[in-house]
Structure formats: C-alpha cells, structure tokens
Design a protein around this motif. Structure first.
Motif, mmCIF file in Angstrom:
data_model
loop_
_atom_site.group_PDB
_atom_site.id
_atom_site.type_symbol
_atom_site.label_atom_id
_atom_site.label_comp_id
_atom_site.label_asym_id
_atom_site.label_seq_id
_atom_site.Cartn_x
_atom_site.Cartn_y
_atom_site.Cartn_z
ATOM 1 N N UNK A 127 0.838 -1.207 0.000
ATOM 2 C CA UNK A 127 0.000 0.000 0.000
ATOM 3 C C UNK A 127 0.870 1.252 0.000
ATOM 4 N N UNK A 128 1.890 1.245 0.843
ATOM 5 C CA UNK A 128 2.805 2.381 0.909
ATOM 6 C C UNK A 128 3.532 2.571 -0.427
ATOM 7 N N UNK A 129 3.930 1.472 -1.056
ATOM 8 C CA UNK A 129 4.612 1.550 -2.343
ATOM 9 C C UNK A 129 3.731 2.154 -3.429
ATOM 10 N N UNK A 130 2.461 1.756 -3.474
ATOM 11 C CA UNK A 130 1.527 2.298 -4.468
ATOM 12 C C UNK A 130 1.319 3.797 -4.249
ATOM 13 N N UNK A 131 1.198 4.205 -2.983
ATOM 14 C CA UNK A 131 1.028 5.636 -2.673
ATOM 15 C C UNK A 131 2.236 6.436 -3.153
ATOM 16 N N UNK A 132 3.431 5.916 -2.906
ATOM 17 C CA UNK A 132 4.642 6.622 -3.341
ATOM 18 C C UNK A 132 4.705 6.721 -4.863
ATOM 19 N N UNK A 133 4.313 5.661 -5.569
ATOM 20 C CA UNK A 133 4.310 5.684 -7.035
ATOM 21 C C UNK A 133 3.363 6.768 -7.545
ATOM 22 N N UNK A 134 2.166 6.818 -6.991
ATOM 23 C CA UNK A 134 1.180 7.807 -7.437
ATOM 24 C C UNK A 134 1.628 9.232 -7.121
ATOM 25 N N UNK A 135 2.238 9.433 -5.966
ATOM 26 C CA UNK A 135 2.704 10.777 -5.596
ATOM 27 C C UNK A 135 3.839 11.225 -6.502
ATOM 28 N N UNK A 136 4.782 10.342 -6.786
ATOM 29 C CA UNK A 136 5.879 10.727 -7.667
ATOM 30 C C UNK A 136 5.362 10.984 -9.087
ATOM 31 N N UNK A 137 4.412 10.178 -9.555
ATOM 32 C CA UNK A 137 3.820 10.401 -10.878
ATOM 33 C C UNK A 137 3.115 11.756 -10.928
ATOM 34 N N UNK A 410 22.889 13.768 -15.995
ATOM 35 C CA UNK A 410 21.726 14.254 -16.736
ATOM 36 C C UNK A 410 20.862 13.099 -17.242
ATOM 37 N N UNK A 411 21.511 12.019 -17.671
ATOM 38 C CA UNK A 411 20.759 10.874 -18.164
ATOM 39 C C UNK A 411 19.865 10.262 -17.108
ATOM 40 N N UNK A 412 20.405 10.092 -15.916
ATOM 41 C CA UNK A 412 19.612 9.492 -14.834
ATOM 42 C C UNK A 412 18.519 10.456 -14.378
ATOM 43 N N UNK A 413 18.838 11.735 -14.261
ATOM 44 C CA UNK A 413 17.805 12.711 -13.878
ATOM 45 C C UNK A 413 16.676 12.735 -14.909
ATOM 46 N N UNK A 414 17.049 12.620 -16.192
ATOM 47 C CA UNK A 414 16.039 12.601 -17.235
ATOM 48 C C UNK A 414 15.193 11.346 -17.249
ATOM 49 N N UNK A 415 15.632 10.300 -16.552
ATOM 50 C CA UNK A 415 14.890 9.027 -16.506
ATOM 51 C C UNK A 415 13.820 9.013 -15.423
ATOM 52 N N UNK A 416 13.877 9.967 -14.496
ATOM 53 C CA UNK A 416 12.966 9.942 -13.343
ATOM 54 C C UNK A 416 11.516 10.008 -13.798
ATOM 55 N N UNK A 417 11.216 10.955 -14.700
ATOM 56 C CA UNK A 417 9.828 11.123 -15.122
ATOM 57 C C UNK A 417 9.280 9.858 -15.773
ATOM 58 N N UNK A 418 10.041 9.295 -16.725
ATOM 59 C CA UNK A 418 9.534 8.131 -17.435
ATOM 60 C C UNK A 418 9.428 6.910 -16.534
ATOM 61 N N UNK A 419 10.335 6.774 -15.560
ATOM 62 C CA UNK A 419 10.197 5.675 -14.607
ATOM 63 C C UNK A 419 8.897 5.823 -13.827
ATOM 64 N N UNK A 420 8.619 7.046 -13.364
ATOM 65 C CA UNK A 420 7.419 7.273 -12.546
ATOM 66 C C UNK A 420 6.145 6.990 -13.331
ATOM 67 N N UNK A 421 6.082 7.449 -14.590
ATOM 68 C CA UNK A 421 4.864 7.214 -15.362
ATOM 69 C C UNK A 421 4.746 5.750 -15.765
ATOM 70 N N UNK A 422 5.878 5.079 -15.966
ATOM 71 C CA UNK A 422 5.828 3.641 -16.260
ATOM 72 C C UNK A 422 5.302 2.859 -15.054
ATOM 73 N N UNK A 423 5.745 3.243 -13.865
ATOM 74 C CA UNK A 423 5.269 2.562 -12.654
ATOM 75 C C UNK A 423 3.764 2.771 -12.479
ATOM 76 N N UNK A 424 3.302 4.014 -12.708
ATOM 77 C CA UNK A 424 1.868 4.287 -12.586
ATOM 78 C C UNK A 424 1.076 3.558 -13.668
ATOM 79 N N UNK A 425 1.643 3.506 -14.882
ATOM 80 C CA UNK A 425 0.982 2.751 -15.948
ATOM 81 C C UNK A 425 0.908 1.272 -15.599
ATOM 82 N N UNK A 426 1.924 0.771 -14.882
ATOM 83 C CA UNK A 426 1.908 -0.615 -14.445
ATOM 84 C C UNK A 426 0.742 -0.911 -13.516
ATOM 85 N N UNK A 427 0.385 0.063 -12.677
ATOM 86 C CA UNK A 427 -0.786 -0.104 -11.800
ATOM 87 C C UNK A 427 -2.038 -0.323 -12.643
#
Length: 644
Positions: A127-137, A410-427
């Motif tokens: 539950x905590x993990x899902x909340x964190x995913x949604x907040x970061x997204x 810069x590459x890793x910082x640029x990956x944050x957004x897409x990781x977050x939306x991928x995790x939310x899309x996974x939900x």
C-alpha cells in the motif's frame, strides 16, 4: 531578440536543460551527493545489463528505488517547497528505502505469497509503495495519470456494484495491493522496459547532448533549410525529427528545440500561434521517429513478441509521411504569406557543417546494429561509447571525466519522469489484467466491428486519444495497448498493425485538444493562446489521424506484403499526403476556392486506399485541379503588347 556572434551568424543553442526546470537547484555537499547517486545508478544499470544480470524483480526494485529517491529529493511536491528539501520528501525517501529493504530480505517468500496469501506487513508495504508511485507520478506529470490510476484502483473495489460489462467479483484490499505492487503491476512490463531500455537510451541521449551531437543536429538542419521560404519552420521539422531520437517526451522535445525555433519562426513572419503549433506537431513526430520512437516501441516489442528491429523498420514510412505532411503544411503557409528564410550569411556554413558529418555516426551505428539484429542493449551501449569517441575529435567537444559524469548525471535525472509514469501505468495494466476489463473491451470492439470495422477503428482511436490525454506518450501507449489492442487483434488485425494503430493515437494525444500538452508547452514559449494553439496543432497534424487508418487499408505502409505493393502504397500515400496538406492549407500551386479544397480532400482520401481505381481517380482530380489553376493563372496575366 535573436542573438548573433561576431560574424553575424545566428547563435544556435537549444534549451537542453529545460526538462529539469521543475527540479530543485541543490548545491554544496547535497548536490554532490545527488550527482554521486545518479552516476552510481547509471554505472550500476550498465554493469547489470551488460555484464551481470540479476533477478528481474530485484533489478527493477533497485531501479525504482534509486530513481524514486532522486525524484523526491529533486522534484518538489508543491510550489513553496522548491527552495529546499521538505521533511515530507525525506519521509518519502526513507519509506522508499525501507520498501526495497523489505522486498530484498523477504524476496523468496514474496514470490509465492504476494497477491495470494499476503501477510499484514506485505499489505502495508505494498500500500505504501503504491502511494509513493502515485505521488511521484503526480509530481513529474501532473494530475491526469494519478487520477486515471486512482479510477482503475477504485474500479477494482467497486466492480461488484457496477452494471453490464463493468461488473466483476471484487477483491480484498490485501490481495489487491500485494498483487499490484508486484511483477503483475508496478514491476510489470512498463518498469521492465524502463529499467532495461528507457534509462539506457536517455543516458545515450545525454551523451549525444554533452558530446555536441545535439547542437550539430540543429546546425545541420539550419544549414540545409534555414534559407528556404519560411526556413525556421522547416528547421523545426528537421531538428525535431532528429531531437526526438534523443528525447523521451514530446513536451521535452518541444521545449528543447522550441526555445530556439519558435522565436525564429516569429521573426520571419509566422504568427505566434502557428509557430508554436508547428513546433508542437514536429516535436510530437519525434515520438514516432525510428530508431527509438519515444521509448513506447520497447513496450510494443515486449507486449507483441515482435523483434524490435522489425518494429523499427515498420515505423520508417509512417514517420516519413508524418514529417512530410508537416513540411508541406509549413511550406504552403510560407507560400501564402510570401515568407522568406534567413540569408546564407546568417546561417552555419553548409561546407563546415558537412565536414562534421561524422557526428551522425552514433545514430548510424545505433540504427545499423538494430537493423542487423544486435540486441537493443548492445546497440544502445555502442551508441554511448561512439558518442564519447567522436567527442575526442575536437577539443571543444572532448568528453573528459567531468563531462562523462555530467552525461551520466543528466541521463539518470532525465529518466525519473519516465520511470514514474511507467510505474503508474503498471498499476493500470495490473488492474486490467486482474479484473479482465481488457477482454471485455475487446468483446465490445468485436460487437461494433460486426456492424462496421471502420466504426470499430474509430472507437479504438477515440479510446486511445482519451486515455492519452494529459499523459506522456509511454504511459499513454502502455495503457491504451492493454485496453484497445487486444480487441483489434481479435477483429483479425495483424498484431503489429493493431499496436502501431494504438501507438500513433497515444502519441498524437499530446496535440489533441482539449488536453494537448505539447501544444501548451510550445504556446508558453511562443506567447500564444494555449487552446487556440492546440486546435492549430490538430489542424497541422491532421495527417497523423489518417496515417493509422492507412495501416489497415494499405498494410504496405508498414512494409507488410509484396515489395511492389509496398512501393505503390508508399507512392500513392505520399501523393495523398500532399493533397491533404493542400486541402487543409487552401493552397495547391496557388490559392484554391472551397470547391477545389473539397475535391483535394476527396483526392487525398482516395489516394490512401489500396484500390488502384481509387488511386487513379485521386490522381485525375489532382491533375484536373492543376490544369484549372494554370488556366486561371494564364487568364490573370495580361498579354504582352508587341513593340511597334
């Protein structure tokens, strides 16, 4: 004000750091610590992918945890928290680290009990993990994706009370959240793609920028088209096609290249709205441009099982049609307004630019390795190494240790957004798999197709666009592919064709009003009305709404079928796109009236059909319009009197 150097040439600098404008500016030891974590993330990812694979769940958990930690530190949750890291951010960081610790230490048990017979602590952690995913997204992409994910989560519990095809038996909180925060939800296909491919190619993109290749792309585009009528608009089309190879989002592409091209378009005479719309449409096209295609192509390969290089090759003609249509649109606008480009003296020397054509090598190497069947990971790694090698050719681009660290950071910082939306899309994908709603939508599409296959395609188009509104392309496609594509495949449509159909409409959702994110981003640079810019983008990008239907009626566009048929389909489609652009812009080989405009539209539709009779009819209409225009023009020119 356009900046020029001492020789009077336009200074061509794109806003490469625009995508980090929402990040906190953290300096001192905290800033160095963040850079250290980012560099570690990049090196760990490359090492694991190439030399030492590990269990998928653990690897994806490391990926999510590291980027989540960086995300909560760098991206503020509200405006007043921009100045410093808030206590809530530190709590989220601590929670992320604890979740990873829990998964790692209980891994062997979680494999068997998560989503089946979870313990109370399993449920709390999930539950905590899902909340964190949604907040970061929410922080990285706005409210649209978390709200959509929240709607799907609510559906999982409200199913027993819903009517018709929406009904299902429902699930307990414990089973649902431990299922969703596992390999069937958050850590499913989108995060698998994010951890293996997306971060790799965003690091590659960063190396392209730091090594000077990104700037070279813009200089190359300006050198060959900046002098043409309406030159900066054509530069926007070419530069965005190339920059789209490096950028994971249409919005990021629009901001990066638009900061340069939009002011230049306005300077030569385009209206602010048209300039912003042109950049939005061109930047959105970067998402469908091989070889990377906005990262959604990796999800397509994973979902369909079709080799990546086959998908990449199939995307060449559709992308060419899209960009050719955009090019025709801006060219015809320039003809109507009698616009000119810049003088050669203001542009980069074409000879000097061509002397540096070796800077295309990273893209050529990447494309070539993918085309001959090398793995995506090896091709991406070779691209990164080749960027570093070509940077050594000139002193001003040479990548020493500090620039390599900058590129990794810069590459890793640029990956944050897409990781977050991928995790939310996974939900969302997890809910679709758990409840079976995807199969129910497939049945609905089949029932519509029983009456009309065309109506079923239109219905699928509308679902894909609506699901994609307000979301980055990768998440939009992942969700739409789970809901719409299975229905199209059950209709008998080839899986490659079905997924390309959905993929295109997920992409163009970023220029489709009322929620056209790429158009709004470009409008903020151009100083135009966002909603009006969105509708202008829709008009300029109209080909993108027709090309997917070509996949169904003329499969040769996707290189499916006999080579002769493919060649004919491609030729008539290119002519049809020209006719469509002429109709939309009311300009053929000169101004056209309403009747001619309607006939050009009819001709464009006839030319994208597979029937040779329709093709012949379309060509006849185009020739007739050309003859009519020439006759009118000749009558309008007064006769020259003979000299006495």
């Amino acid at each position: 004000m356009i900046q020029k150097d001492a020789q009077g040439k336009i200074i061509l600098e794109t806003n490469d750091s625009a995508e980090f404008s929402s990040h906190r500016k953290i300096e001192g030891w905290k800033g160095r610590a963040i850079t250290l974590v980012a560099v570690f993330t990049a090196i760990f990812t490359l090492y694991t992918l190439i030399l030492s694979p590990m269990d998928p769940w653990i690897f994806r958990s490391v990926h999510v945890t590291l980027l989540t930690v960086l995300g909560f530190i760098l991206i503020p949750g509200w405006h007043s928290a921009r100045s410093k890291i808030h206590i809530i951010d530190w709590v989220c960081v601590a929670a992320s680290l604890y979740i990873f610790y829990y998964i790692y230490t209980n891994f062997e048990q979680l494999i068997f009990r998560a989503g089946v017979r979870p313990t109370e602590m399993d449920f709390v952690v999930a539950l905590l993990g899902v909340i964190l995913v949604l907040e970061l997204a929410r922080r990285v992409s706005g409210n649209a994706l978390p709200l959509l994910a929240g709607t799907f989560i609510a559906y999982a519990f409200l199913g027993p009370y819903l009517p018709g095809i929406l009904e299902h038996r429902g699930y307990s909180m414990e089973r649902f959240f431990t299922y969703i925060y596992g390999l069937d939800g958050v850590f499913s296909v989108p995060i698998a793609i994010s951890s293996r491919y997306i971060i790799l190619f965003i690091i590659f993109s960063s190396f392209l920028q730091v090594s000077g290749v990104g700037k070279f792309f813009v200089e190359w585009a300006f050198s060959i088209s900046g002098h043409l009528r309406g030159g900066p608009a054509k530069v926007a089309v070419l530069a965005s096609a190339l920059m789209g190879t490096m950028n994971g989002t249409s919005v990021g592409n629009a901001v990066a290249t638009g900061s340069l091209t939009i002011p230049l378009m306005k300077r030569v005479g385009y209206s602010p709205r048209f300039a912003a719309a042109t950049e939005a449409v061109a930047s959105t096209g970067g998402q469908i441009m091989p070889p990377i295609m906005g990262a959604g192509v990796f999800i397509m390969a994973e979902l369909t099982g079709i080799p990546y290089h086959n998908i990449m090759l199939a995307g060449i003609l559709p992308a060419a049609l899209y960009f050719l249509s955009t090019y025709f649109m801006v060219d015809k606008e320039a003809s109507k307004l009698n616009l000119h480009g810049f003088s050669r003296a203001e542009l980069p020397s074409i000879k000097g630019v061509m002397m540096r054509s070796y800077m295309f090598l990273p893209i050529i190497i990447l494309f070539g390795m993918l085309a001959v069947g090398y793995s995506v990971i090896m091709a991406g790694f070779a691209g990164i190494v080749s960027c570093w090698v070509i940077s050594l050719f000139k002193k001003e681009t040479r990548m020493g240790p500090s620039k390599i660290i900058e590129a990794f950071d810069k590459g890793v910082r640029g990956s944050i957004q897409l990781m977050a939306v991928c995790a939310a899309a996974g939900i969302i994908m997890g809910v679709i798999a758990l409840t079976g709603i995807g199969l129910k939508f497939a049945s609905l599409l089949l029932s519509i197709a029983g009456a009309s296959e065309f109506l079923a395609l239109v219905f699928a188009m509308l679902i894909a666009i609506i699901l994609g509104m307000g979301m980055p392309t990768t998440a939009a496609y992942a969700v739409a592919a789970s809901v719409v594509a299975p229905g199209l495949i059950r209709m008998g449509i080839d899986p490659l064709m079905a997924h390309f159909f959905v993929f295109y409409f997920a992409c163009v959702s970023s220029i489709t009003p009322p929620v056209a994110l790429a158009s709004y981003a470009a409008a903020s640079i151009g100083g135009s009305d966002p909603m009006k810019t969105g509708f202008t983008s829709f008009r300029l990008g109209i080909a993108a709404y027709i090309v997917p239907f070509m996949f169904y009626y003329a499969p040769g566009i996707l290189l499916i079928g006999d080579p002769t048929v493919i060649a004919i389909n491609a030729a008539t489609a290119f002519i049809g796109i020209f006719a469509l652009s002429s109709a939309v812009q009311s300009w053929y080989f000169g101004h056209v009236n309403k009747v001619q405009q309607a006939t050009l539209l009819i001709a464009s539709l006839l030319l994208v059909s597979p029937s040779p009779y329709f093709d012949a009819a379309g060509l006849t209409i185009l020739i007739a319009n050309f003859v009519v225009q020439r006759i009118k023009r000749n009558r309008a020119i007064p006769p020259v009197e003979a000299s006495s």
